[in-house]
Design a protein around this motif. Sequence first.
Motif, PDB file in Angstrom:
ATOM      1  N   ILE A   1      -9.668   3.724   0.395  1.00 20.25           N
ATOM      2  CA  ILE A   1      -8.723   2.632   0.633  1.00 20.25           C
ATOM      3  C   ILE A   1      -9.467   1.480   1.288  1.00 20.25           C
ATOM      4  CG2 ILE A   1      -6.563   1.966   1.732  1.00 20.25           C
ATOM      5  CD1 ILE A   1      -5.751   4.880   1.779  1.00 20.25           C
ATOM      6  N   HIS A   7     -14.335   0.043   3.136  1.00 23.32           N
ATOM      7  CA  HIS A   7     -13.353   0.974   2.597  1.00 23.32           C
ATOM      8  C   HIS A   7     -13.698   2.386   3.066  1.00 23.32           C
ATOM      9  CE1 HIS A   7     -16.615   1.173  -0.403  1.00 23.32           C
ATOM     10  NE2 HIS A   7     -16.263   2.429  -0.548  1.00 23.32           N
ATOM     11  N   LEU A  46       0.835  -1.205   0.000  1.00 24.22           N
ATOM     12  CA  LEU A  46       0.000   0.000   0.000  1.00 24.22           C
ATOM     13  C   LEU A  46       0.867   1.251   0.000  1.00 24.22           C
ATOM     14  CD1 LEU A  46      -2.664   1.480   0.105  1.00 24.22           C
ATOM     15  CD2 LEU A  46      -2.758   1.082   2.575  1.00 24.22           C
TER      16      LEU A  46
END
Length: 253
Positions: A110, A130, A92
């Motif tokens: 995300i 998310h 990430l």
Amino acid sequence: MTTPRITLFIIAHNEEAKLAKCILSTKGLVHEVIVVNDRSQDRTEEIARELGAIVFSRDFDGFANQKNFALSKVNGDWALNLDADETLSPALKEEIRRTVQNTPHSGFNIPFSNYFLGKKMNHSGLNKEHHLRLVRTKNAHYVGGLVHEGLEVKGTVGNLKNAINHYSYDSIEIYFRKLNHYTSLAAEQMYKNGRKFSLPFVLITIPFEFLKRYLLKLGVLDGIRGFIWASFSAFYVFVKYMKLWFLWEKRSV
């Protein structure tokens, strides 16, 4: 091309056990770390300063207000928000580094990998979570009350592929400490909004919450943790509405 600067900001209260892991997971990606400390009684502030963070002390008056204060202190082009019990994976970090170099978006959702009692939850309504956590600093603002803050941005929002690791409840004791805090905030917010207590509504909502988590969201496939999560989720609803009832009860006395 100038490399965009990224600031990590965290709001914290008594997070000495997890704060270092959170901050260190962003090393090499962020240029600045902001920690807004809500009068912690442990080593939260000391640990943050040891790791190079800029620390501000501020009494908690709601998640939106606390995060807007933190956002106002950000100097980077981009602002990345994490809670102390969250970390970035190397994948990430690299995705964020590449993405902010050249993008038309003002923010990015995300995905989350949620861990409960030491194990990743693949179902139970936790597998598709998310949140908007990476934004252009000047384009962002939080809205909301004591709980359920929302992050709004001017411009378009994209989606990242790699997930934030969320280690929210390492023990049952921690879960109930947080449950007590969050249900109080939720009840107070409902009370301020004029929400009335309804026993028939609660009687319907509690079993539905369990069945939604355990069957509809396939919590049964998460084993005993799925059963515990579904049960605790239903209990959360019960406690929240009992606290709402008590707030109205005190008013009538």
